[in-house]
Design a protein around this motif. Structure first.
Motif, PDB file in Angstrom:
ATOM      1  N   GLU A   3       0.806  -1.220   0.000  1.00 14.53           N
ATOM      2  CA  GLU A   3       0.000   0.000   0.000  1.00 14.53           C
ATOM      3  C   GLU A   3       0.841   1.274   0.000  1.00 14.53           C
ATOM      4  OE1 GLU A   3      -2.661   2.237   3.310  1.00 14.53           O
ATOM      5  OE2 GLU A   3      -3.017   0.119   3.057  1.00 14.53           O
ATOM      6  N   ASN A   4       2.032   1.235   0.633  1.00 19.94           N
ATOM      7  CA  ASN A   4       2.816   2.457   0.747  1.00 19.94           C
ATOM      8  C   ASN A   4       3.591   2.817  -0.516  1.00 19.94           C
ATOM      9  OD1 ASN A   4       4.700   0.372   1.038  1.00 19.94           O
ATOM     10  ND2 ASN A   4       6.000   1.587   2.355  1.00 19.94           N
ATOM     11  N   ARG A   6       3.444   3.592  -4.474  1.00 18.59           N
ATOM     12  CA  ARG A   6       2.540   3.862  -5.586  1.00 18.59           C
ATOM     13  C   ARG A   6       3.231   3.486  -6.887  1.00 18.59           C
ATOM     14  NH1 ARG A   6       1.955   9.500  -7.146  1.00 18.59           N
ATOM     15  NH2 ARG A   6       4.132   9.843  -7.398  1.00 18.59           N
ATOM     16  N   TYR A  49       4.561  15.208   1.323  1.00 21.67           N
ATOM     17  CA  TYR A  49       4.178  13.945   0.710  1.00 21.67           C
ATOM     18  C   TYR A  49       3.281  14.204  -0.494  1.00 21.67           C
ATOM     19  CZ  TYR A  49       5.570  12.083   5.279  1.00 21.67           C
ATOM     20  OH  TYR A  49       6.258  11.764   6.413  1.00 21.67           O
ATOM     21  N   HIS A  52      -1.051  10.622  -2.642  1.00 22.18           N
ATOM     22  CA  HIS A  52      -1.218   9.221  -2.231  1.00 22.18           C
ATOM     23  C   HIS A  52      -0.677   8.995  -0.816  1.00 22.18           C
ATOM     24  CE1 HIS A  52      -1.322   4.848  -2.475  1.00 22.18           C
ATOM     25  NE2 HIS A  52      -0.056   4.840  -2.106  1.00 22.18           N
ATOM     26  N   HIS A  53       0.554   9.408  -0.562  1.00 17.80           N
ATOM     27  CA  HIS A  53       1.162   9.174   0.741  1.00 17.80           C
ATOM     28  C   HIS A  53       0.596  10.092   1.813  1.00 17.80           C
ATOM     29  CE1 HIS A  53       4.389   7.116  -1.707  1.00 17.80           C
ATOM     30  NE2 HIS A  53       3.843   6.180  -0.949  1.00 17.80           N
ATOM     31  N   ILE A  56      -2.254   8.312   3.244  1.00 15.42           N
ATOM     32  CA  ILE A  56      -1.866   7.221   4.139  1.00 15.42           C
ATOM     33  C   ILE A  56      -1.521   7.750   5.526  1.00 15.42           C
ATOM     34  CG2 ILE A  56      -0.076   5.486   4.612  1.00 15.42           C
ATOM     35  CD1 ILE A  56      -0.001   4.955   1.585  1.00 15.42           C
ATOM     36  N   ALA A  59      -4.677   9.230   7.453  1.00 18.41           N
ATOM     37  CA  ALA A  59      -5.861   8.378   7.614  1.00 18.41           C
ATOM     38  C   ALA A  59      -6.143   8.154   9.096  1.00 18.41           C
ATOM     39  CB  ALA A  59      -5.652   7.045   6.914  1.00 18.41           C
ATOM     40  N   ASP A  61      -7.407   5.774  11.976  1.00 21.43           N
ATOM     41  CA  ASP A  61      -7.591   4.364  12.287  1.00 21.43           C
ATOM     42  C   ASP A  61      -8.793   4.246  13.213  1.00 21.43           C
ATOM     43  OD1 ASP A  61      -7.507   1.739  13.131  1.00 21.43           O
ATOM     44  OD2 ASP A  61      -5.362   1.760  13.613  1.00 21.43           O
TER      45      ASP A  61
END
Length: 77
Positions: A3-4, A6, A49, A52-53, A56, A59, A61
């Motif tokens: 996932e990390n 791209r 970043y 995309h990053h 991550i 996000a 949790d």
């Protein structure tokens, strides 16, 4: 693919990163100074970043919220 990472990650050493390039570490490489390679994808001037990053690292949790709901879901509830 993890996932990390791209698909457009360039996997470059920190010393080769320029302005507005993503500093998200994507792999270890003991042969380069610092021991890591970074995404180097394009960033906006106010971020370190790529989009995309950034998604991550920012996000939420759900296991870390008190009620188990995302903040937007708590407001709607």
């Amino acid at each position: 693919m993890p996932e990390n990472i791209r698909p457009t990650s360039r996997d470059v050493p920190l010393i080769q990163l320029g302005l507005n390039q993503c500093r998200f570490p994507v792999s270890e490489d003991r042969s380069v100074p610092g021991g890591y390679r970074f995404c180097a994808g394009p960033t906006s001037a106010d971020r370190v970043y790529c989009d995309h990053h950034h998604g991550i690292v920012t996000a939420v949790d759900p296991r870390r919220t008190r009620s188990g709901l995302h903040p937007a879901q708590r407001r709607a509830a």
